[in-house]
Motif scaffolding. Structure first.
Motif, PDB file in Angstrom:
ATOM      1  N   GLU A 286       3.933  96.404  66.973  1.00 10.76           N
ATOM      2  CA  GLU A 286       3.066  95.372  67.430  1.00 10.76           C
ATOM      3  C   GLU A 286       2.865  95.578  69.085  1.00 10.76           C
ATOM      4  O   GLU A 286       3.544  95.598  69.781  1.00 10.76           O
ATOM      5  N   PRO A 287       1.416  94.911  69.197  1.00  7.18           N
ATOM      6  CA  PRO A 287       0.485  94.566  68.196  1.00  7.18           C
ATOM      7  C   PRO A 287      -0.360  95.960  67.865  1.00  7.18           C
ATOM      8  O   PRO A 287      -0.042  96.982  68.289  1.00  7.18           O
TER       9      PRO A 287
ATOM     10  N   HIS B  68       4.100  88.899  64.884  1.00  8.37           N
ATOM     11  CA  HIS B  68       3.604  89.292  63.606  1.00  8.37           C
ATOM     12  C   HIS B  68       2.605  88.004  63.106  1.00  8.37           C
ATOM     13  O   HIS B  68       2.354  87.802  61.929  1.00  8.37           O
TER      14      HIS B  68
ATOM     15  N   THR C 127      -2.927  92.274  64.106  1.00  8.81           N
ATOM     16  CA  THR C 127      -1.480  91.782  64.234  1.00  8.81           C
ATOM     17  C   THR C 127      -0.852  91.582  65.660  1.00  8.81           C
ATOM     18  O   THR C 127      -0.846  92.730  66.244  1.00  8.81           O
TER      19      THR C 127
END
Length: 90
Positions: free
Chosen positions: A31-32, A48, A44
């Motif tokens: 992430e991201p 999350h 995302t």
């Protein structure tokens, strides 16, 4: 539009793209990231949190602008890479 994104992510040697059957993650699953899937394209973020950029064949312009502005303000290499990918392909 979605299928052309999937083709471009799946059929071209795009650095940092992980292919999973009909799913692609840019630059990877950390992430991201951007998730290209059968239902659209989702950003995302850290923690999350999800935000659709494309749902079906509909571009969600407000979401795209928000995500790009947020990524642009971060200044790290990963955010720049994702921002460029969104600008070029979404």
């Amino acid at each position: 539009m979605l299928f052309s994104l999937q083709r471009s992510a799946g059929n071209r040697a795009v650095s940092g793209v992980v292919q999973r059957v009909t799913e692609h993650f840019v630059p990877d699953v950390g992430e991201p990231h951007v998730h290209v899937h059968d239902g659209g394209v989702t950003f995302t973020d850290i923690g999350h949190a999800h935000k659709y950029l494309v749902r079906g064949d509909k571009r969600l312009e407000n979401n795209i602008r928000e995500v790009r502005a947020d990524l642009g303000s971060r200044g790290d290499a990963r955010s720049r890479k994702i921002n460029q990918w969104i600008r070029r392909r979404v």
